[in-house]
Write a protein that holds these residues in place. Sequence first.
Motif, PDB file in Angstrom:
ATOM      1  N   UNK A 187     -76.874 -56.324 -54.314  1.00 49.42           N
ATOM      2  CA  UNK A 187     -77.983 -55.176 -54.276  1.00 49.42           C
ATOM      3  C   UNK A 187     -77.995 -54.473 -55.754  1.00 49.42           C
ATOM      4  N   UNK A 188     -79.248 -54.682 -56.221  1.00 49.75           N
ATOM      5  CA  UNK A 188     -79.443 -54.086 -57.528  1.00 49.75           C
ATOM      6  C   UNK A 188     -80.534 -52.667 -57.546  1.00 49.75           C
ATOM      7  N   UNK A 189     -79.783 -51.741 -58.048  1.00 53.55           N
ATOM      8  CA  UNK A 189     -80.141 -50.335 -57.875  1.00 53.55           C
ATOM      9  C   UNK A 189     -80.870 -49.887 -59.237  1.00 53.55           C
ATOM     10  N   UNK A 190     -81.997 -49.749 -59.456  1.00 53.93           N
ATOM     11  CA  UNK A 190     -82.513 -49.373 -60.611  1.00 53.93           C
ATOM     12  C   UNK A 190     -83.141 -48.016 -60.803  1.00 53.93           C
ATOM     13  N   UNK A 191     -82.811 -47.246 -61.511  1.00 57.41           N
ATOM     14  CA  UNK A 191     -83.263 -45.961 -61.675  1.00 57.41           C
ATOM     15  C   UNK A 191     -84.711 -46.003 -62.381  1.00 57.41           C
ATOM     16  N   UNK A 192     -85.461 -44.844 -61.954  1.00 60.74           N
ATOM     17  CA  UNK A 192     -86.974 -44.793 -62.415  1.00 60.74           C
ATOM     18  C   UNK A 192     -86.783 -44.334 -64.085  1.00 60.74           C
ATOM     19  N   UNK A 193     -87.574 -44.792 -64.780  1.00 64.71           N
ATOM     20  CA  UNK A 193     -87.859 -44.558 -66.199  1.00 64.71           C
ATOM     21  C   UNK A 193     -87.934 -43.072 -66.731  1.00 64.71           C
ATOM     22  N   UNK A 194     -88.644 -42.536 -65.633  1.00 62.95           N
ATOM     23  CA  UNK A 194     -88.645 -41.044 -65.913  1.00 62.95           C
ATOM     24  C   UNK A 194     -87.288 -40.098 -65.477  1.00 62.95           C
ATOM     25  N   UNK A 195     -86.736 -40.855 -64.402  1.00 65.70           N
ATOM     26  CA  UNK A 195     -85.425 -40.186 -63.798  1.00 65.70           C
ATOM     27  C   UNK A 195     -86.015 -39.289 -62.786  1.00 65.70           C
ATOM     28  N   UNK A 196     -87.214 -39.037 -62.249  1.00 69.04           N
ATOM     29  CA  UNK A 196     -87.601 -37.810 -61.240  1.00 69.04           C
ATOM     30  C   UNK A 196     -87.835 -38.798 -60.001  1.00 69.04           C
ATOM     31  N   UNK A 197     -88.201 -39.779 -60.072  1.00 66.06           N
ATOM     32  CA  UNK A 197     -88.595 -40.667 -58.915  1.00 66.06           C
ATOM     33  C   UNK A 197     -87.260 -41.461 -58.430  1.00 66.06           C
ATOM     34  N   UNK A 198     -87.476 -41.934 -57.194  1.00 67.65           N
ATOM     35  CA  UNK A 198     -86.184 -42.488 -56.392  1.00 67.65           C
ATOM     36  C   UNK A 198     -86.148 -43.767 -57.139  1.00 67.65           C
ATOM     37  N   UNK A 199     -84.869 -44.298 -56.981  1.00 67.88           N
ATOM     38  CA  UNK A 199     -84.654 -45.643 -57.465  1.00 67.88           C
ATOM     39  C   UNK A 199     -85.025 -46.680 -56.851  1.00 67.88           C
ATOM     40  N   UNK A 200     -85.132 -47.845 -57.285  1.00 63.71           N
ATOM     41  CA  UNK A 200     -85.572 -49.072 -56.639  1.00 63.71           C
ATOM     42  C   UNK A 200     -84.345 -49.536 -56.164  1.00 63.71           C
ATOM     43  N   UNK A 201     -84.158 -50.177 -54.781  1.00 55.63           N
ATOM     44  CA  UNK A 201     -83.267 -50.736 -54.233  1.00 55.63           C
ATOM     45  C   UNK A 201     -83.643 -52.120 -53.957  1.00 55.63           C
ATOM     46  N   UNK A 202     -83.119 -53.284 -54.512  1.00 56.45           N
ATOM     47  CA  UNK A 202     -83.449 -54.581 -54.222  1.00 56.45           C
ATOM     48  C   UNK A 202     -82.170 -55.563 -54.026  1.00 56.45           C
ATOM     49  N   UNK A 203     -82.507 -56.363 -52.910  1.00 56.75           N
ATOM     50  CA  UNK A 203     -81.416 -57.223 -52.595  1.00 56.75           C
ATOM     51  C   UNK A 203     -81.774 -58.613 -53.115  1.00 56.75           C
ATOM     52  N   UNK A 204     -80.852 -59.137 -53.815  1.00 54.96           N
ATOM     53  CA  UNK A 204     -81.027 -60.518 -54.323  1.00 54.96           C
ATOM     54  C   UNK A 204     -80.013 -61.381 -54.096  1.00 54.96           C
ATOM     55  N   UNK A 205     -80.242 -62.723 -53.913  1.00 61.20           N
ATOM     56  CA  UNK A 205     -79.299 -63.768 -53.782  1.00 61.20           C
ATOM     57  C   UNK A 205     -79.033 -64.484 -54.891  1.00 61.20           C
ATOM     58  N   UNK A 206     -77.814 -64.624 -55.351  1.00 66.87           N
ATOM     59  CA  UNK A 206     -77.466 -65.057 -56.733  1.00 66.87           C
ATOM     60  C   UNK A 206     -76.783 -66.644 -56.382  1.00 66.87           C
ATOM     61  N   UNK A 207     -76.854 -67.329 -57.164  1.00 61.82           N
ATOM     62  CA  UNK A 207     -76.298 -68.670 -57.139  1.00 61.82           C
ATOM     63  C   UNK A 207     -74.871 -68.580 -57.861  1.00 61.82           C
ATOM     64  N   UNK A 208     -74.030 -69.597 -57.929  1.00 57.78           N
ATOM     65  CA  UNK A 208     -72.792 -69.474 -58.413  1.00 57.78           C
ATOM     66  C   UNK A 208     -72.618 -69.343 -59.942  1.00 57.78           C
ATOM     67  N   UNK A 209     -73.658 -69.697 -60.694  1.00 57.99           N
ATOM     68  CA  UNK A 209     -73.743 -69.433 -62.075  1.00 57.99           C
ATOM     69  C   UNK A 209     -74.605 -68.249 -62.617  1.00 57.99           C
ATOM     70  N   UNK A 210     -74.863 -67.451 -61.769  1.00 49.07           N
ATOM     71  CA  UNK A 210     -75.778 -66.281 -62.233  1.00 49.07           C
ATOM     72  C   UNK A 210     -74.775 -64.945 -62.233  1.00 49.07           C
TER      73      UNK A 210
END
Length: 157
Positions: free
Chosen positions: A108-131
């Motif tokens: 799960x990748x959580x990125x905050x908004x650039x301004x810091x006032x909006x909700x952070x984006x939550x993204x689920x990603x599947x990684x391979x063994x070498x990533x």
Amino acid sequence: MLKLTPAERSALRSEAHGLNPVVIIGDAGLTPAVMKEIDASLDAHGLIKVRVFGDDRDARVGMYETICEELGAAPIQHIGKLLVLYRPKKEVQKERSEKRGKGLREVTIIKGSPSGTKRPTVQKVILKGNERVTAGGNIKRAKKRQTSSKKSALDRT
């Protein structure tokens, strides 16, 4: 021998239509090696086709019944020299790969908004063994790809 309803058998027949035979029974007939291969194929696929070489119809019917009785499979269809068999797949635990941490994994990748006032984006990603995931939330390869020594020699010239 596994018993199925006519509706289940019909559904499996239609599913098997596009399959290719995975086991071929030759002139030697049902040897222990052939039975072992059919058993392994049923464990892996569940629904398989078997091709029988030989012109004796009674021998093919006998083989069909023997396979179903010994392996606990359900007879689905017998058309000419093709036999269609079904047995539910066995669920196999793959604990070994989880211990090492190789293969696919969900992150799960959580990125905050650039301004810091909006909700952070939550993204689920599947990684391979070498990533891996960087601090910024980007996906990068853990190791560089190997390059050919011949190719790098051609690039230098």
